[in-house]
Design an enzyme around this catalytic site. Structure first.
Site, mmCIF file in Angstrom:
data_model
loop_
_atom_site.group_PDB
_atom_site.id
_atom_site.type_symbol
_atom_site.label_atom_id
_atom_site.label_comp_id
_atom_site.label_asym_id
_atom_site.label_seq_id
_atom_site.Cartn_x
_atom_site.Cartn_y
_atom_site.Cartn_z
ATOM 1 N N ARG A 1 -9.275 21.905 -11.942
ATOM 2 C CA ARG A 1 -9.076 20.684 -12.711
ATOM 3 C C ARG A 1 -10.414 20.123 -13.168
ATOM 4 O O ARG A 1 -11.481 20.469 -12.637
ATOM 5 C CB ARG A 1 -8.304 19.646 -11.892
ATOM 6 N N LYS B 1 -3.091 7.010 -11.397
ATOM 7 C CA LYS B 1 -2.198 6.012 -11.978
ATOM 8 C C LYS B 1 -2.186 4.744 -11.139
ATOM 9 O O LYS B 1 -2.240 3.620 -11.663
ATOM 10 C CB LYS B 1 -0.784 6.590 -12.084
ATOM 11 N N GLU C 1 4.401 14.165 -16.133
ATOM 12 C CA GLU C 1 5.347 13.165 -15.645
ATOM 13 C C GLU C 1 5.242 11.926 -16.540
ATOM 14 O O GLU C 1 4.138 11.415 -16.740
ATOM 15 C CB GLU C 1 5.033 12.775 -14.206
#
Length: 588
Positions: free
Chosen positions: A299, A309, A78
């Site tokens: 992950r 973020k 993104e």
């Protein structure tokens, strides 16, 4: 050591914090051929859980005519933030799997949320992919396919009889339709009305406000959530399509269809997307389009940091860090600025391995990979952070001498650089003591030391102090090393140096898990390390670094590895300490 690999099942336990597998094979070796037990291109149907429809085999046959049987992956970030260390694993996995198997990888921006997207993120993402050593087969955007995605949304509504009604447009001010999913208990209400082409067309025409109408897919996902949103209203211009659209597709709707359009063979994503696998297969099959296979992997997380973020934005807003590339962060731009070589990051990802289990690692394990690479790549120089002036009273020449210093002492075939040697040199304050303690081997009255590379041994003759009693200068005599008694130690020094700024970094947070309320009840902003940055504004560095450019790397002998910071300007170079020469036992 046996490692649990992708394709052998899910639900593997997390690796203990800081554990790195003893896997010594390269990442490409780990990803090549049968290593992961992935399906072969065109054999999607052999994957457990893959949904086969009457059209599947024909779609796969057409898929093979498009791809020629080539492996195709994609990296779909993104563009609303900067990539971090976890993304490095995703980049290595997606690009690496394609490379290891003679395939290609797309860089596809998931630009479906125009409110948060900025051009700087698009640019930085591609820079980081290429910095890690990968070249995309093609750079695409979800927005490239907005027209096709909208056409398919209309088709979903037309196919309302399929699967008992495959699309649910809903509109009710303040209704639960504003959320991404409906609650797991299901039920009916004003937000679950019959499919209507007019409703979606009216949404596109701007007849509904934000949050007043959505288009939903009628299905139940693995985690029990129902009716994921396909389209929502957003009156925000898009960076690429401008004001053409006021409705935008969601990840759940966009991702699998973009994969289908690009004929992706292996859609690789982290474990949190496992719950979306059912919607992935359902949507492709509902539209009778080619359906790739989604594979999930664990992950990569690091302790002593945050990568969200939202949290990084808070750190920037509060002044805790300068920006997304502050060297104390673990964004890729920050690691590059600190001086981490891309090879070290890739080696770290290879050592972690491609596992189903989530990997939570200690930062010092990444730093060990950095040392290994920089030991081979970073030429040596000498620098003094806390200078003490030393005057050689019997200097053996009337003018400055030149000393040859090997760029890599362990391999002198890699060249030398010259440094001046004159009667005034500077050493580290900590390399001199007035009183000798047991075990202390450096300079002291009655205890000479050698000057590295100079070929001379110096002995204290006189100690000069200021009014407060602080030592500010030493007067010494020198003797050639080949006639002097061998000293107990050799120390680094500089002469005619450059005055530089040096930034010394430590961990940004005090606790391993700054986001864990049980460890840090006051929240991550309360856990900041007050000593995470120390700036030495008048460090002295030998003149051999004068022509260095931003991101050039050096080993400052006995001090650590350092990288030229982009803040450097003519007359004032700035260096970031990348890592120390050896691991601090207190951080292990």
């Amino acid at each position: 050591k046996v490692r649990r690999r992708l394709g052998t099942g899910v639900g593997a336990p997390s690796l203990p914090a800081g554990e790195v597998g003893t896997e010594t094979r390269s990442l490409l070796e780990q990803l090549r051929g049968e290593a992961l037990k992935f399906h072969k291109p065109g054999e999607n149907y052999k994957t457990e859980g893959y949904v086969v429809t009457p059209n599947t085999m024909a779609l796969l046959k057409h898929h093979l005519t498009i791809t020629g049987g080539q492996v195709r992956t994609r990296f779909p970030p993104e563009p609303n933030g900067i990539l971090h260390i976890g993304h490095a694993k995703a980049i290595n996995f997606n690009f690496g799997y394609a490379k290891a198997n003679g395939g290609v990888c797309f860089l596809r921006y998931d630009d479906t949320n125009p409110e948060k997207e900025e051009e700087k993120y698009f640019t930085a993402i591609r820079e980081m992919v290429e910095w890690l050593g990968y070249q995309p087969y093609a750079v695409t955007h979800a927005s490239d396919y907005f027209d096709q995605l909208y056409t398919w949304a209309l088709e979903l509504i037309r196919r309302r009889v399929c699967w008992g009604g495959v699309a649910v447009p809903c509109h009710s001010r303040g209704s639960p339709s504003a959320t991404t999913h409906r609650p797991p208990h299901g039920g009916t209400g004003p937000w679950r009305t019959s499919p209507s082409l007019c409703a979606l067309q009216d949404m596109r025409k701007g007849k509904f406000g934000e949050g007043e109408a959505t288009l939903r897919m009628k299905l139940v996902m693995e985690d029990g959530k129902m009716d994921p949103v396909a389209y929502r209203v957003k009156f925000t211009p898009h960076h690429r399509t401008g004001d053409k659209w006021c409705i935008y597709p969601t990840y759940d709707y966009t991702h699998c269809l973009c994969d289908s359009i690009e004929h992706i063979t292996h859609s690789l994503c982290t474990k949190e997307f496992q719950a979306r696998r059912s919607s992935y297969f359902w949507l492709c099959n509902a539209l009778d389009v080619y359906c790739p296979v989604q594979w999930e992997y664990g992950r990569l997380n690091l302790l002593y940091t945050v990568v969200s973020k939202r949290k990084i934005i808070r750190l920037v807003e509060t002044g805790a860090v300068r920006d997304w590339d502050d060297p104390r962060l673990f964004t890729l731009t920050a690691l590059r600025r600190r001086g981490f070589p891309p090879e070290a990051i890739n080696n770290f990802c290879a050592r972690v391995g491609v596992t189903v289990a989530q990997a939570t690692m200690e930062p010092h394990l990444l730093e060990a990979c950095v040392r290994e690479v920089l030991n081979e790549q970073a030429p040596r120089a000498m620098a003094v952070l806390e200078p003490l002036k030393v005057t050689i009273t019997n200097f053996p020449a009337l003018k400055a001498l030149e000393v040859l210093v090997p760029n890599f002492p362990a391999d002198e075939s890699r060249g030398f650089h010259k440094v001046p040697f004159q009667p005034t040199v500077y050493i580290e304050e900590t390399d001199f003591r007035e009183e000798v303690d047991k075990g202390y081997k450096r300079l002291a009255p009655g205890q000479p030391v050698g000057l590295r590379h100079a070929g001379y041994v110096i002995a204290v003759q006189n100690i000069i102090k200021d009014a407060s009693g602080r030592v500010i200068e030493l007067e010494v005599t020198c003797t050639k090393s080949d006639v002097a008694e061998k000293p107990k130690a050799f120390i680094h020094w500089v002469s005619e140096p450059l005055v530089c700024e040096v930034r010394l970094y430590e961990r940004l947070f005090l606790h391993k898990n700054p986001e864990d309320p049980s460890e840090v009840p006051g929240g991550f902003l309360s856990d900041l390390n007050p000593d995470s940055l120390r700036v030495v504004r008048s460090a002295l560095v030998d003149s051999s670094v004068l022509s260095a450019r931003p991101f050039d790397k050096f080993q400052f002998e006995r001090l650590g590895y350092f990288s030229v910071d982009p803040d450097s300007e003519e007359g004032k170079m700035v260096f970031n300490r990348t890592v120390t020469l050896k691991e601090d036992p207190g951080k292990a």
